[in-house]
Motif scaffolding. Structure first.
Motif, short mmCIF file in Angstrom:
data_model
loop_
_atom_site.label_atom_id
_atom_site.label_comp_id
_atom_site.label_asym_id
_atom_site.label_seq_id
_atom_site.Cartn_x
_atom_site.Cartn_y
_atom_site.Cartn_z
N LYS A 3 0.84 -1.20 0.00
CA LYS A 3 0.00 0.00 0.00
C LYS A 3 0.87 1.23 0.00
CE LYS A 3 -3.94 2.30 1.22
NZ LYS A 3 -3.71 3.58 0.61
N LYS A 4 0.54 2.17 -0.86
CA LYS A 4 1.26 3.43 -0.95
C LYS A 4 0.51 4.48 -0.13
CE LYS A 4 4.09 1.85 -4.22
NZ LYS A 4 3.96 0.43 -4.20
N ASN A 5 1.24 5.27 0.65
CA ASN A 5 0.62 6.30 1.47
C ASN A 5 0.87 7.70 0.95
OD1 ASN A 5 -0.38 4.51 3.51
ND2 ASN A 5 1.73 4.24 4.15
N ARG A 6 1.98 7.86 0.25
CA ARG A 6 2.36 9.20 -0.22
C ARG A 6 3.04 9.05 -1.58
NH1 ARG A 6 5.70 10.76 4.02
NH2 ARG A 6 3.88 11.26 5.22
N ILE A 7 2.53 9.77 -2.59
CA ILE A 7 3.12 9.70 -3.93
C ILE A 7 3.35 11.10 -4.48
CG2 ILE A 7 2.07 7.46 -4.45
CD1 ILE A 7 0.12 9.02 -6.32
N ALA A 8 4.28 11.17 -5.42
CA ALA A 8 4.50 12.39 -6.20
C ALA A 8 4.04 12.08 -7.62
CB ALA A 8 5.98 12.77 -6.17
N TRP A 9 3.21 12.95 -8.18
CA TRP A 9 2.66 12.75 -9.52
C TRP A 9 3.10 13.91 -10.40
CZ3 TRP A 9 -3.04 14.14 -10.82
CH2 TRP A 9 -3.30 13.91 -12.19
N ILE A 28 -8.88 7.94 -7.43
CA ILE A 28 -8.00 7.33 -6.42
C ILE A 28 -7.97 8.19 -5.16
CG2 ILE A 28 -5.55 6.88 -5.88
CD1 ILE A 28 -5.37 5.70 -8.77
N LYS A 29 -7.86 9.49 -5.36
CA LYS A 29 -7.85 10.41 -4.21
C LYS A 29 -9.14 10.28 -3.40
CE LYS A 29 -7.56 15.23 -2.91
NZ LYS A 29 -7.66 16.60 -3.33
N SER A 30 -10.27 10.17 -4.08
CA SER A 30 -11.56 10.10 -3.39
C SER A 30 -11.77 8.77 -2.66
CB SER A 30 -12.71 10.34 -4.36
OG SER A 30 -12.93 9.21 -5.19
N LYS A 31 -11.07 7.73 -3.08
CA LYS A 31 -11.25 6.39 -2.51
C LYS A 31 -10.14 5.98 -1.54
CE LYS A 31 -13.80 4.57 -6.44
NZ LYS A 31 -13.77 3.65 -7.59
N SER A 32 -9.21 6.86 -1.28
CA SER A 32 -8.07 6.47 -0.43
C SER A 32 -7.61 7.65 0.41
CB SER A 32 -6.92 5.99 -1.32
OG SER A 32 -6.32 7.08 -1.99
N ASP A 33 -6.66 7.36 1.26
CA ASP A 33 -6.04 8.41 2.05
C ASP A 33 -4.62 8.69 1.56
OD1 ASP A 33 -4.86 6.08 2.87
OD2 ASP A 33 -5.14 6.43 5.01
N ILE A 34 -4.36 8.35 0.30
CA ILE A 34 -3.04 8.59 -0.28
C ILE A 34 -2.82 10.09 -0.43
CG2 ILE A 34 -1.58 8.30 -2.32
CD1 ILE A 34 -3.03 5.62 -2.79
N GLU A 35 -1.71 10.56 0.12
CA GLU A 35 -1.32 11.96 -0.03
C GLU A 35 -0.62 12.10 -1.38
OE1 GLU A 35 2.08 14.77 1.85
OE2 GLU A 35 0.94 13.55 3.27
N THR A 36 -1.15 12.94 -2.24
CA THR A 36 -0.62 13.11 -3.58
C THR A 36 -0.08 14.51 -3.77
OG1 THR A 36 -2.22 11.51 -4.43
CG2 THR A 36 -1.14 12.92 -6.05
N MET A 37 1.23 14.59 -4.01
CA MET A 37 1.86 15.87 -4.34
C MET A 37 1.97 15.93 -5.86
SD MET A 37 4.74 17.61 -5.40
CE MET A 37 6.07 16.43 -5.26
N VAL A 38 1.30 16.90 -6.46
CA VAL A 38 1.27 17.05 -7.91
C VAL A 38 2.26 18.13 -8.32
CG1 VAL A 38 -0.18 17.66 -9.89
CG2 VAL A 38 -1.15 16.37 -7.99
N ASP A 177 -4.14 -0.66 -9.02
CA ASP A 177 -3.43 -1.80 -8.45
C ASP A 177 -2.10 -1.38 -7.85
OD1 ASP A 177 -5.42 -3.63 -9.10
OD2 ASP A 177 -4.52 -4.11 -11.04
N ILE A 178 -1.35 -0.56 -8.56
CA ILE A 178 -0.04 -0.13 -8.09
C ILE A 178 -0.14 0.61 -6.76
CG2 ILE A 178 1.83 1.53 -8.58
CD1 ILE A 178 1.42 0.63 -11.57
N LEU A 179 -1.18 1.42 -6.61
CA LEU A 179 -1.36 2.22 -5.41
C LEU A 179 -2.21 1.51 -4.35
CD1 LEU A 179 -1.82 5.71 -7.11
CD2 LEU A 179 0.28 4.71 -6.14
N GLY A 180 -2.68 0.31 -4.67
CA GLY A 180 -3.44 -0.47 -3.69
C GLY A 180 -4.82 0.09 -3.41
N VAL A 181 -5.48 0.57 -4.46
CA VAL A 181 -6.81 1.18 -4.30
C VAL A 181 -7.82 0.39 -5.14
CG1 VAL A 181 -8.18 3.28 -4.70
CG2 VAL A 181 -5.80 3.46 -3.92
N GLN A 182 -8.97 0.08 -4.55
CA GLN A 182 -10.03 -0.61 -5.28
C GLN A 182 -10.65 0.32 -6.31
OE1 GLN A 182 -11.25 -3.77 -5.07
NE2 GLN A 182 -9.61 -4.30 -3.65
N LYS A 183 -10.96 -0.23 -7.47
CA LYS A 183 -11.63 0.57 -8.54
C LYS A 183 -13.05 0.87 -8.14
CE LYS A 183 -8.93 -1.20 -12.33
NZ LYS A 183 -8.92 -1.88 -13.58
#
Length: 183
Positions: A3-9, A28-38, A177-183
């Motif tokens: 599971k990924k918690n923090r990504i840079a996009w 993905i943002k709406s379905k997870s707590d992944i912090e995404t830095m764009v 799948d890579i970020l561990g988030v259900q579709k």
């Protein structure tokens, strides 16, 4: 998959696949707590405006960063020391791919990939030129376009797939799948 918690996009100047990728990342943002830095290249910003998505990115990813130079804003350090669990470059233009393949790190995106590849943080890229032949794409107003892939661009994508620590995505859907988030 871990599971990924923090990504840079990173977003480059590709109109092709930008809407699909953006919609995937918002979902993905709406379905997870992944912090995404764009972060956006200069041309990434141009394309987001051209496709009338600039207001959306400001709303959906308010802490986005835009390129001031190859190392500004400073993203590389946090990626190298493991602050982020993954670097995603999607979509990636043929120009970005070619620069990375030939070791040119003169933009924020290409420098970030070059320096991140030296560490342990995995890099996931979605090149737009993956298959020989033609494909359908869409202009900003929604008009369908047929684009013919150039041999050199597809060849560079194949070379990119052979590089250390770089994983090629076939579509933005693979990010779930890579970020561990259900579709």
């Amino acid at each position: 998959m871990v599971k990924k918690n923090r990504i840079a996009w990173g977003i480059t100047g590709s109109g092709d696949l930008i809407k699909e990728t953006y919609n995937t990342m918002v979902d993905i943002k709406s379905k997870s707590d992944i912090e995404t830095m764009v972060f956006l290249s200069k041309e990434g910003e141009t394309v987001m405006k051209w496709y009338q998505m600039w207001d959306s990115i400001q709303k959906d990813f308010p802490n986005y960063k835009t390129e001031n130079g190859p190392n500004s804003p400073f993203i590389v350090g946090p990626l190298q020391v493991g602050h982020y669990d993954a670097l995603v470059i999607a979509p990636a233009t043929s120009n970005t791919v070619a620069k990375i393949v030939y070791g040119i790190a003169d933009t924020l995106v290409t420098n970030t990939v070059a320096q991140t590849a030296k560490g342990q943080t995995p890099i996931y890229m979605l090149p737009v030129d993956q298959k020989r032949g033609s494909l359908k794409s869409y202009a900003p107003g929604g008009r369908e376009l047929e684009l013919k892939m150039r041999e050199i661009d597809v060849s560079n994508t194949e070379k990119l797939a052979q590089m250390e620590n770089i994983h090629i995505l076939k579509s933005s859907e693979e990010l779930y799948d890579i970020l561990g988030v259900q579709k």
